[in-house]
Design an enzyme around this catalytic site. Structure first.
Site, PDB file in Angstrom:
ATOM      1  N   GLY A   1     -66.843  77.577 -17.023  1.00 27.89           N
ATOM      2  CA  GLY A   1     -67.253  76.184 -16.875  1.00 27.89           C
ATOM      3  C   GLY A   1     -66.091  75.222 -16.955  1.00 27.89           C
TER       4      GLY A   1
ATOM      5  N   GLY B   1     -65.685  68.376 -17.892  1.00 28.23           N
ATOM      6  CA  GLY B   1     -65.961  68.235 -19.306  1.00 28.23           C
ATOM      7  C   GLY B   1     -65.002  68.964 -20.218  1.00 28.23           C
TER       8      GLY B   1
ATOM      9  N   SER C   1     -72.730  74.614 -30.906  1.00 29.42           N
ATOM     10  CA  SER C   1     -73.059  73.194 -31.055  1.00 29.42           C
ATOM     11  C   SER C   1     -73.583  72.945 -32.451  1.00 29.42           C
ATOM     12  CB  SER C   1     -74.129  72.793 -30.034  1.00 29.42           C
ATOM     13  OG  SER C   1     -74.685  71.516 -30.331  1.00 29.42           O
TER      14      SER C   1
ATOM     15  N   TYR D   1     -82.563  74.731 -26.356  1.00 26.72           N
ATOM     16  CA  TYR D   1     -81.116  74.550 -26.453  1.00 26.72           C
ATOM     17  C   TYR D   1     -80.618  74.992 -27.823  1.00 26.72           C
ATOM     18  CZ  TYR D   1     -76.527  72.295 -26.550  1.00 26.72           C
ATOM     19  OH  TYR D   1     -75.176  72.051 -26.656  1.00 26.72           O
TER      20      TYR D   1
END
Length: 289
Positions: free
Chosen positions: A21, A25, A137, A163
């Site tokens: 990814g 970001g 996270s 999530y």
């Protein structure tokens, strides 16, 4: 208070790093900074066009390769094309999106954030020389792992709990990976990191108009920039740390980088082992050392 920043990165000359990814970001900043200090960086991206655009803004030795974590065939093809890697950064992710299935029938958040990276790590493990860093996270705190319904087939789907489950899975995966590495006598290390709350293109894709408006309102008020968020990953990728370290801002969303807290559920060794076994079954990959 001053603290560690990307300016303190050691040289990565002669080392190869894969960042998933990496086209935007946190992943883009992570790749950019590692390339800046001499690493050969492979930008593993689903959208190679965006990857090429990101690579064009980087200095150093960077290469874009196709990787779709929502398709295990793509994960296998990518892994087959890698000869050797020093550091694997499992960065790619999606957040609080509407219910969808991956090519292999997994709920998209657990499929992308956990199962895709689980398969990638296992397939690459014999080729890795240093460490695996997985981006979790702070919202793992709202997560709960359902081993009987990991893919939300029998329970009502809610985007944020899904999530949270995927981010808790990242931490349990890291802990069990480190346990297995140590048991195998491997010098490799497994770490996790969380960015705090970074203002990137990850937010605002909930599919819920009210939720999206709330996120778009709150994010500029409390979010930090991608450079700050990626700092946590870079710290985990470069510093001498004990295995299974979880790196983040000292004060949850701000502060100097270093070891941070995880939820009681993220310390559940039995759940970590059970999740590993289930993930092996779902991805048809195994610990390869």
């Amino acid at each position: 208070m001053s603290g560690w920043t990307a300016a303190d990165l050691p040289s990565f000359a002669g080392r190869t790093v894969i960042v998933t990814g990496a086209n935007s970001g946190l992943g883009e900043v992570t790749a950019r900074e590692l390339a800046r200090v001499g690493a050969k960086v492979i930008l593993a991206c689903r959208n190679t066009g965006k990857g090429d655009a990101a690579a064009a803004g980087m200095t150093g030795d960077v290469e874009v390769r196709k990787l779709d974590l929502q398709d295990l065939a793509s994960v296998r093809a990518f892994a087959d094309g890698v000869d050797a890697v020093d550091v694997l950064v499992n960065n790619a992710g999606i957040m609080a999106v509407p219910f969808a299935l991956t090519a292999d029938g997994f709920e998209s958040q657990i499929g992308t954030n956990h199962l895709g990276h689980f398969a990638l790590t296992n397939l690459l493990l014999p080729k890795i020389t240093d460490r695996v860093v997985t981006v979790s996270s702070g919202l793992h705190l709202i997560g709960y792992i359902s081993l009987t319904d990991l893919n939300w087939k029998s329970r009502p789907y809610f985007a944020w709990p899904a999530y949270g489950q995927s981010k808790l899975a990242n931490l349990l995966f890291t802990s069990e990976l480190q346990r297995r590495l140590a048991a195998a006598g491997s010098p490799l290390k497994a770490h996790a990191a969380h960015p705090g709350y970074s203002e990137t293109n990850l937010q605002g894709n909930t599919g819920n108009p009210v939720g999206t408006k709330l996120i778009n309102f709150v994010t500029p008020l409390v979010g930090t920039d991608a450079d700050f968020g990626a700092r946590q990953t870079l710290y985990a990728a470069s510093q001498d740390l004990p295995g299974d370290s979880f790196i983040g801002p000292r004060f949850a969303m701000r502060g100097p980088s270093g070891p941070t807290f995880r939820s009681p559920l993220a310390h559940d060794a039995k759940k970590a082992a059970a999740l590993w076994d289930l993930s092996e079954q779902l991805t048809d990959t195994k610990f390869a050392l």
